[in-house]
Design an enzyme around this catalytic site. Structure first.
Site, PDB file in Angstrom:
ATOM      1  N   HIS A  69      -3.846 -25.032   2.556  1.00  0.00           N
ATOM      2  CA  HIS A  69      -2.762 -24.938   1.557  1.00  0.00           C
ATOM      3  C   HIS A  69      -3.152 -25.595   0.231  1.00  0.00           C
ATOM      4  CE1 HIS A  69      -1.952 -28.899   3.570  1.00  0.00           C
ATOM      5  NE2 HIS A  69      -2.029 -29.252   2.296  1.00  0.00           N
ATOM      6  N   SER A  70      -4.401 -25.957   0.040  1.00  0.00           N
ATOM      7  CA  SER A  70      -4.825 -26.797  -1.079  1.00  0.00           C
ATOM      8  C   SER A  70      -4.432 -26.245  -2.447  1.00  0.00           C
ATOM      9  CB  SER A  70      -6.344 -26.981  -1.040  1.00  0.00           C
ATOM     10  OG  SER A  70      -6.802 -27.635  -2.209  1.00  0.00           O
ATOM     11  N   ASN A  71      -3.651 -27.043  -3.189  1.00  0.00           N
ATOM     12  CA  ASN A  71      -3.350 -26.717  -4.586  1.00  0.00           C
ATOM     13  C   ASN A  71      -4.616 -26.804  -5.424  1.00  0.00           C
ATOM     14  OD1 ASN A  71      -0.531 -26.681  -3.967  1.00  0.00           O
ATOM     15  ND2 ASN A  71      -0.507 -28.915  -4.134  1.00  0.00           N
TER      16      ASN A  71
END
Length: 351
Positions: free
Chosen positions: A93-95
């Site tokens: 889910h890394s921004n």
């Protein structure tokens, strides 16, 4: 490098720090000259403090967020040195990974994302957007960011044999170059204080890989040390977070050529634990409740990985009067709302 000294009871001027930062290559990625600061009237009334929010979720590139500020300097550095491929890492889910991919594409650079997760994962949220922008994604089934470092190094070696020039960015862009983005943000905040006619007693934000906390802490300490910067841990081992923040402060100060009076004890005091709710990326009923509470009061959407946990911590320490009543608090909204859609099934369970 020339070292700038200042007396214990004095500060460096705003303009000295600004001049030092401007010596470093930077690519303009933030879509606005300053992200807005808004007063949260309803939440302030309930808590008995003046609560403001700095909308770094509105930095503009892709999904926005705090990582854009770091990438201005990281990609500025990469381009100035002739690198042609960016390699970075993060959770599924890394921004940071998504915004890095978007920025690299915008600048005509190749990009490879090494993401922690399951190869069978359904593309949702940031992972879906990674695919939409045609990022080269390599999924590895490991537990921590440290375990992706050798993977990135192997990929870099392969690219070098092909004649490419890869630039590795660690988790969250947490390097001295990346930290410059939030030293610069500290200048922006102090300028906005004067324009708004307020003086913040505390600046509070989510902390994980440590770059945002290191930059704000160093920058604010250099120009307005009466304001205290609090990093609220979102579930990483807190001792590792504190060490990372301290090491980044030391190395960034050296990079800038400044002396400071910060100590590791300062970082220990102002890095707040107890709000990880089971660990990084874990979402509980309390996390969803604070998202619902702040959303219904202020129309402000928090993400479940970072900002909701930091806001829960902020509300809790105000209610417990760990921070004095009538304090003026600036909460940094670091972005990440798309993770709501990555974890929609979990969130729905608690609504």
């Amino acid at each position: 490098m020339r070292i700038l000294y200042y007396r214990k009871d004095d500060t460096m001027s705003y303009y000295k720090v600004k001049t030092l930062i401007e010596k470093f290559p930077r690519i303009n990625l933030v879509a606005v000259s300053e992200t807005p600061i808004e007063y949260l009237k309803n939440l302030s009334k309930e808590l008995g403090c003046d609560i403001y929010v700095k909308r770094d979720d509105l930095t503009g590139l892709a999904i926005g967020g705090n990582k854009v500020r770091k990438l201005e300097f990281l990609l500025g550095d990469a381009l100035s040195k002739g690198y042609d491929t960016i390699i970075t890492t993060g959770a599924l889910h890394s921004n940071h990974a998504l915004v890095t991919a978007a920025a690299a594409k915008k600048l005509g650079l190749d990009v490879i994302l090494v993401l922690r997760g399951e190869k069978s994962a359904i593309p949702k949220g940031n992972y879906l957007i990674d695919k939409l922008i045609d990022a080269d994604i390599r999924i590895v089934n490991v537990a921590t960011g440290k375990e992706t470092i050798p993977v990135m190094k192997r990929i870099a070696q392969e690219l070098e044999r092909e004649g490419k020039k890869p630039y590795i960015i660690p988790t969250g862009g947490a390097t001295p170059i990346g930290v410059l983005g939030y030293v610069k943000c500290a200048l922006e905040i102090v300028k906005q204080e004067k324009e708004l006619g307020v003086s913040f007693d505390y600046i509070i934000h989510a902390t994980s890989s440590g770059g945002t906390q290191a930059g704000l802490t160093l920058g604010i300490h250099l120009i307005k040390p009466s304001t205290k910067v609090l990093g609220i841990g979102v579930g990483d081992p807190i001792v590792e977070t504190k060490k990372a923040v301290w090491n980044l402060i030391v190395s960034t100060a050296e990079l800038l050529g400044v002396k400071h009076n910060l100590t590791y004890e300062h970082i220990e005091k102002y890095t707040i634990s107890g709000y990880g709710f089971g660990g990084y990326g874990k979402i509980t009923k309390e996390v969803v409740e604070v998202m619902n509470y702040v959303g219904s009061l202020e129309g402000l959407i928090l993400d479940p990985i970072y900002t909701a946990k930091a806001m829960y911590g902020t509300i809790d320490i105000v209610k417990k009067e760990i921070l004095p009543k009538n304090s003026s608090i600036l909460f940094i909204h670091t972005g990440g709302m798309t993770s709501i859609f990555q974890y929609d099934e979990i969130i729905r369970k608690f609504l």
